[in-house]
Design an enzyme around this catalytic site. Sequence first.
Site, PDB file in Angstrom:
ATOM      1  N   ASP A  98       0.795  -1.273  -0.073  1.00 14.03           N
ATOM      2  CA  ASP A  98      -0.108   0.081  -0.199  1.00 14.03           C
ATOM      3  C   ASP A  98       0.564   1.312  -0.057  1.00 14.03           C
ATOM      4  O   ASP A  98       0.797   2.154  -0.741  1.00 14.03           O
ATOM      5  CB  ASP A  98      -1.060  -0.006   1.224  1.00 14.03           C
ATOM      6  N   ASP A 101       6.868   4.099   3.352  1.00 17.75           N
ATOM      7  CA  ASP A 101       7.128   5.204   4.510  1.00 17.75           C
ATOM      8  C   ASP A 101       8.451   5.304   5.025  1.00 17.75           C
ATOM      9  O   ASP A 101       9.300   5.661   4.204  1.00 17.75           O
ATOM     10  CB  ASP A 101       6.128   4.956   5.787  1.00 17.75           C
ATOM     11  N   PHE A 150       0.119  11.465   7.621  1.00 18.92           N
ATOM     12  CA  PHE A 150      -0.471  10.415   7.684  1.00 18.92           C
ATOM     13  C   PHE A 150      -1.977  10.308   6.921  1.00 18.92           C
ATOM     14  O   PHE A 150      -2.840  11.352   6.844  1.00 18.92           O
ATOM     15  CB  PHE A 150      -0.777  10.038   9.032  1.00 18.92           C
ATOM     16  N   ASP A 157      -5.345   2.228   7.473  1.00 21.02           N
ATOM     17  CA  ASP A 157      -6.362   2.203   8.495  1.00 21.02           C
ATOM     18  C   ASP A 157      -5.771   3.564   9.604  1.00 21.02           C
ATOM     19  O   ASP A 157      -4.512   3.863   9.391  1.00 21.02           O
ATOM     20  CB  ASP A 157      -6.221   1.213   9.238  1.00 21.02           C
ATOM     21  N   ARG A 163     -10.629   2.040   6.806  1.00 20.30           N
ATOM     22  CA  ARG A 163      -9.932   1.148   5.541  1.00 20.30           C
ATOM     23  C   ARG A 163     -11.030   1.021   4.360  1.00 20.30           C
ATOM     24  O   ARG A 163     -10.614   0.984   3.213  1.00 20.30           O
ATOM     25  CB  ARG A 163      -9.622  -0.308   5.966  1.00 20.30           C
TER      26      ARG A 163
HETATM   27  P1  5GP Z   1       7.423   1.429   6.720  1.00 18.83           P
HETATM   28  O1  5GP Z   1       7.903   0.330   7.096  1.00 18.83           O
HETATM   29  O2  5GP Z   1       7.744   1.827   5.208  1.00 18.83           O
HETATM   30  O3  5GP Z   1       7.715   2.704   7.626  1.00 18.83           O
HETATM   31  O4  5GP Z   1       5.808   1.223   6.877  1.00 18.83           O
HETATM   32  C1  5GP Z   1       4.983   0.628   5.914  1.00 18.83           C
HETATM   33  C2  5GP Z   1       3.723   0.436   6.472  1.00 18.83           C
HETATM   34  O5  5GP Z   1       3.282   1.356   7.575  1.00 18.83           O
HETATM   35  C3  5GP Z   1       2.629   0.343   5.515  1.00 18.83           C
HETATM   36  O6  5GP Z   1       2.415  -0.693   4.810  1.00 18.83           O
HETATM   37  C4  5GP Z   1       1.426   1.033   6.372  1.00 18.83           C
HETATM   38  O7  5GP Z   1       0.843  -0.306   6.831  1.00 18.83           O
HETATM   39  C5  5GP Z   1       1.977   1.871   7.367  1.00 18.83           C
HETATM   40  N1  5GP Z   1       1.906   3.172   6.926  1.00 18.83           N
HETATM   41  C6  5GP Z   1       3.042   3.963   6.649  1.00 18.83           C
HETATM   42  N2  5GP Z   1       2.292   5.077   6.335  1.00 18.83           N
HETATM   43  C7  5GP Z   1       1.185   5.263   6.584  1.00 18.83           C
HETATM   44  C8  5GP Z   1       0.071   6.273   6.626  1.00 18.83           C
HETATM   45  O8  5GP Z   1       0.715   7.488   6.236  1.00 18.83           O
HETATM   46  N3  5GP Z   1      -1.057   5.766   6.713  1.00 18.83           N
HETATM   47  C9  5GP Z   1      -1.453   4.600   7.361  1.00 18.83           C
HETATM   48  N4  5GP Z   1      -2.595   4.240   7.392  1.00 18.83           N
HETATM   49  N5  5GP Z   1      -0.417   3.631   7.302  1.00 18.83           N
HETATM   50  C10 5GP Z   1       0.762   3.842   6.988  1.00 18.83           C
END
Ligand code: 5GP
Length: 175
Positions: A98, A101, A150, A157, A163
Amino acid sequence: MTPLEIKPYLSEEDLQKKVSEIGAALTKKFKGQKVVAVCVLKGSFMFYSDLIRKLETEVTCEFFGVSSYQGTSSSGEVKVTLDLTRPVQDQHVLLVEDIVDTGITMNYLKNSILARKPASLTTVALLEKPEALKVPCKLDYVGFKIANEFVVGYGLDYEGYYRNLPFIGQVQNFQ
Ligand code: 5GP
């Protein structure tokens, strides 16, 4: 939980247009090949189900459950909640995420799949927050690059909710 104020950011139309574009590019790339499409749970289920319907090739579906977020920030620690049910050795794998980040989850998933020796690994993320990256994370296909804010909806979610929104919105009123 106090209801969140959500400012529309990417409309259903924006999302469907992008899904069609990525689907067309992937159809071209995988022409004549069988693909194992891996859905990263839970956040990518909606993007994934729209995207695989645009893939005009033979597809099997697998699900990889991971969690790393607590509230609105990444914990930096990836926990596997559901592993793939079949080996992917010698197969073409499409990993569908999805949002990227910090990049930690995508890196973890890539390494985990590469360790299973697929014939190829292609990565796609609907959203990427380039300013939030903490580890280098190269993606083959990205839907939208967004600011470090965010977002919820279209599978994403906040505390398990939102969601089911058909669009993506930015959250305005965090406490
Ligand atoms: P990362 O490991 O790249 O920091 O995070 C990835 C996961 O964090 C994504 O698969 C998602 O589930 C969650 N995530 C990261 N940014 C967001 C955001 O802005 N909104 C939401 N709802 N989930 C996020």
